[in-house]
Write a protein that holds these residues in place. Sequence first.
Motif, PDB file in Angstrom:
ATOM      1  N   ASN A 254       0.843  -1.198   0.000  1.00 39.49           N
ATOM      2  CA  ASN A 254       0.000   0.000   0.000  1.00 39.49           C
ATOM      3  C   ASN A 254       0.880   1.251   0.000  1.00 39.49           C
TER       4      ASN A 254
ATOM      5  N   ASN B 174     -10.352   4.443   3.372  1.00 39.17           N
ATOM      6  CA  ASN B 174     -10.032   3.094   2.917  1.00 39.17           C
ATOM      7  C   ASN B 174      -9.175   2.426   3.993  1.00 39.17           C
TER       8      ASN B 174
ATOM      9  N   ASN C 123       2.353   4.913  -0.753  1.00 38.43           N
ATOM     10  CA  ASN C 123       1.737   6.246  -0.716  1.00 38.43           C
ATOM     11  C   ASN C 123       0.542   6.311   0.233  1.00 38.43           C
ATOM     12  N   SER C 124       0.581   5.504   1.278  1.00 39.94           N
ATOM     13  CA  SER C 124      -0.492   5.513   2.274  1.00 39.94           C
ATOM     14  C   SER C 124       0.081   6.002   3.601  1.00 39.94           C
ATOM     15  N   SER C 125      -0.704   5.896   4.661  1.00 39.33           N
ATOM     16  CA  SER C 125      -0.241   6.233   6.002  1.00 39.33           C
ATOM     17  C   SER C 125      -0.694   5.152   6.971  1.00 39.33           C
TER      18      SER C 125
ATOM     19  N   GLU D  99      -8.769   8.340   1.360  1.00 38.17           N
ATOM     20  CA  GLU D  99      -7.380   8.066   1.693  1.00 38.17           C
ATOM     21  C   GLU D  99      -7.252   6.678   2.323  1.00 38.17           C
ATOM     22  N   THR D 100      -6.041   6.135   2.325  1.00 38.21           N
ATOM     23  CA  THR D 100      -5.807   4.804   2.879  1.00 38.21           C
ATOM     24  C   THR D 100      -5.157   4.899   4.248  1.00 38.21           C
TER      25      THR D 100
ATOM     26  N   VAL E  59       5.353   5.179   2.810  1.00 35.01           N
ATOM     27  CA  VAL E  59       4.317   4.866   3.796  1.00 35.01           C
ATOM     28  C   VAL E  59       4.573   5.752   5.012  1.00 35.01           C
TER      29      VAL E  59
ATOM     30  N   PHE F 158      -7.011  11.673   8.562  1.00 35.98           N
ATOM     31  CA  PHE F 158      -7.438  10.831   7.449  1.00 35.98           C
ATOM     32  C   PHE F 158      -8.737  11.354   6.839  1.00 35.98           C
TER      33      PHE F 158
END
Length: 277
Positions: A25, A86, A27-29, A63-64, A50, A59
């Motif tokens: 995943n 997400n 480019n997520s956080s 967004e993830t 990440v 969030f």
Amino acid sequence: MKIELAESYGFCFGVKRAIKIAEENRNSSTYGPLIHNANEIDRLKNDFNVALSENLDSFRAGETAVIRTHGIPKQELSLLHERHVNVVDATCPYVTKPQQICEEMSAQGYDIVIFGDETHPEIKGVKSYANDHVYVVNSPDEINALRLRDKVATVAQTTRKIEEYQQIVGKLMATHKEVRVFNTICNATFDNQDAVRTLAQKADVMIVIGGKNSSNTKQLHSISQEFCPESYHIESQDDLKAEWFENKNFCGISAGASTPDWIIDDVVAKIKTLTNS
């Protein structure tokens, strides 16, 4: 000097799974630190973009959010879903199990006693799955102050010592008619603790590698000290001191469940340099 690694150490199933999920995943956080190892978190940031956020409100819809290995409180998970974030759940299955037990036993009218550290993120999450009448204890003596009803169910933090949990269970069994006991300490914890216990009895200096805020690493260090007083808890090769190895013949090494192999390899290499091994 002889250098020997414990028979079982380092990344457990849950941590390997969480890191794989994070890498998939990009480019997520993560919501909260994915694992208790700052160096590995930095690697995920640098190599996979990440990021780390400890602010639930950061969030936005679409967004993830990757949920940390230790899990999060039930209410916060629900809120993320309500906000159409997400959610990618990297909670370790060994942590999900006590969450489910607390929810089910609480619904059946049991008081819940959790053995663990109330400030630890895993326990904050587990506790949130009980409706009410839920208590966290860190020693058998703390049970005396609880006003428990007749039916009690108990779970343990996944990284605690089985011997200490047995003391909690024994105290509850002696004072209550109905006690449901669930052994939620994970297999990796058993294996790593048994291995460090065996190795520490042979070594004259022990190095235990892992995050300073890692519960399972602290437990490994505690067990190691019982058999090898000169046991040191470090996070990386930078923490090593040459004087630890003076006049020593056998160095044992173990590592917590959140410690990646590359950090362990760096530590071994540094010890060889310090001791001309």
